[in-house]
Design a protein around this motif. Structure first.
Motif: not given
Length: 492
Positions: A307-335
């Protein structure tokens, strides 16, 4: 025996802690700033956000204005820089209400949002004040919000502003009046102000539900106006427990925003107990492209025990479909150290830059209009702050400050690998111009301000042999000392 050499170089304007200084001299020109504190990594938060205290804006003449509020310092500071980051002038703006909320540079004026506590739940307390200034910082007037279900404005959240037509729109938060369960809960606040008449035309501070745009608890608030309608993002821990996108149905150009029928979309659902303050999430930016609404932040891995390691994300809501996509930008490990709260900067209709810091470096990369990474990852030495980067002269620019040192950062928006770091000393540079009767007169070489300080009339020195534990040696020297004189000690 051990031989040691102690050398002391005396300056004629020596300052000694504990000797009182008397202020004097000519009036200060508006070119130096002295206050204490720092904004480095102030954009980062673990549980709830804070108000933004650092701002950059481009002036009509092409200069750059830095607006800064610093805790524990009187009032606000506006500094003006040319395109080479040479400090041109400084303006000191007197404080308004004791709690600072935010600053906004409108097209033809400046606004400062402040507030004060109302623990007695009085309807006569001005909980929020919006103060208007012209571009030369002449105070033009203010208006306040009273009787607004508020005990502490800006509590456990932020405040952001935008404009549409004649209106200023504010999204912030508050601790509310005592509820039936005996507690003072927290929620978001929205205010609409007519900038010309300085009249508040609409506000929402009541307890309701998300269909009214209400989020509780709301730990960070963002606001945009798209096609005349408010689009907001809140970091909620209960109702709803999500990064919530809220779209209002009314056109604010008609003077009002509050009505039934707000559309609410969970951009990132957050697991956990309703109302548990810690969510493992922070939100750092909100933008929209031609095809989607985008929110950037950091988060823990909800499926992991870490519950300590945090990664960067960008959440997107499509205007036409309102579909939600969460794009993870980084993949840092627990270390790895957690990635702090990022910034999101729009560089084109469908081009966005995301920036985050880690250790002593800032990382950045480009995204498309759906929040997907499109370019390579870049890195520069430095830090982020609560100053949201802007586009200035084709560069992405922001600053950090610590005491009287301001550091500007540039990233070339066309050639992202080209960066620049410019350090500016905005405080006084003192030069000793005279010493008389153990009083030194100092003059700032930049702005001409003078002051007097006391100087020592004697120097006492104690020392001890390296391996001795009983007793010490002592010397006492009295004035006069000559400028640059060295006194050497040999201890054998």
């Amino acid at each position: 025996m051990v031989k040691k050499v102690l050398s002391m170089l005396l300056a004629a304007c020596m300052l000694v802690t504990g000797i009182p200084a008397a202020a004097a001299g000519a009036a200060e020109k508006a070119t130096c700033t002295e206050y204490s504190g720092s904004n480095r990594n102030a954009q980062d938060y673990a549980t709830w956000a804070d108000t933004v205290k650092s701002y950059l804006t481009v002036c009509e003449d092409g200069s750059l204005m830095r607006f800064q509020y610093a805790e524990g310092n009187d009032g606000y500071v506006a500094e003006y820089y040319d395109s080479s980051y040479q400090l041109l002038s400084t303006r000191a703006i007197p404080a308004e209400l004791p709690l600072f909320g935010g600053f906004y540079a409108a097209k033809d004026s400046h606004f400062i949002l402040t507030g004060q506590s109302n623990k007695k739940e009085s309807a006569s307390v001005e909980c929020y004040r919006i103060t208007k200034y012209d571009k030369d910082w002449k105070r033009l007037g203010s208006t306040g919000l009273y009787d607004c279900n508020t005990t502490i404005p800006f509590r456990a959240g932020s405040a952001r502003m935008t404009e549409a037509g004649d209106y200023l729109l504010i999204r912030t938060c508050h601790e509310m009046y005592t509820s039936r369960d005996g507690k003072n809960h927290q929620a978001n606040v929205t205010i609409q102000l007519n900038r010309d008449t300085m009249q508040i035309t609409d506000s929402f501070t009541r307890v309701m539900n998300s269909s009214y745009g209400y989020v509780s608890h709301s730990f960070n608030q963002f606001i945009r106006v798209e096609d005349g309608k408010i689009v907001a993002v809140d970091h909620g821990d209960a109702y709803p427990r999500s990064v919530a996108l809220i779209r209002y149905p009314l056109n604010v150009l008609d003077g009002s925003f509050s009505a039934r029928g707000c559309e609410v979309t969970d951009m990132l659902e957050i697991p956990g107990e309703i109302g548990a303050n810690y969510t493992g999430v922070s939100v750092g930016g909100f933008e929209y492209s031609g095809t989607a609404w985008l929110a950037a932040g950091n988060k823990v891995d909800f499926d992991s025990t870490d519950r300590t390691t945090r990664n960067i994300f960008v959440a997107a809501v499509a205007k036409e479909t309102e579909e939600v996509t969460v794009n993870q930008i980084t993949n840092y490990s627990a270390d790895d150290v957690k990635a702090p709260t990022p910034h999101l900067v729009k560089t084109g209709a469908d081009d966005v830059v995301i920036l985050w810091s880690l250790s002593d470096s800032v990382y950045y990369t480009w995204l498309d209009g759906s929040g997907r990474q499109t370019g390579e990852l870049y890195k520069l030495e430095g830090s982020l702050s609560d100053c949201v980067p802007l586009i200035y002269g084709g560069k992405i620019v922001w600053y950090t400050w610590k005491d009287s040192t301001v550091t500007f950062y540039e990233i070339d928006a066309r050639t992202p690998s080209e960066t620049r770091r410019i350090e500016v000393q905005s405080g006084h540079t003192w030069e000793c111009i005279s010493v008389k009767n153990h009083t030194a007169t100092l003059k700032c070489t930049k702005c001409g301000k003078k002051k007097t300080v006391a100087t020592p009339d004697s120097v006492n020195i104690w020392w001890q042999e390296q391996e001795s534990t009983d007793g010490y040696y002592y010397s006492k020297f009295s004035n006069p000392f000559e400028l640059g004189e060295s006194i050497r000690y040999w201890i054998v």
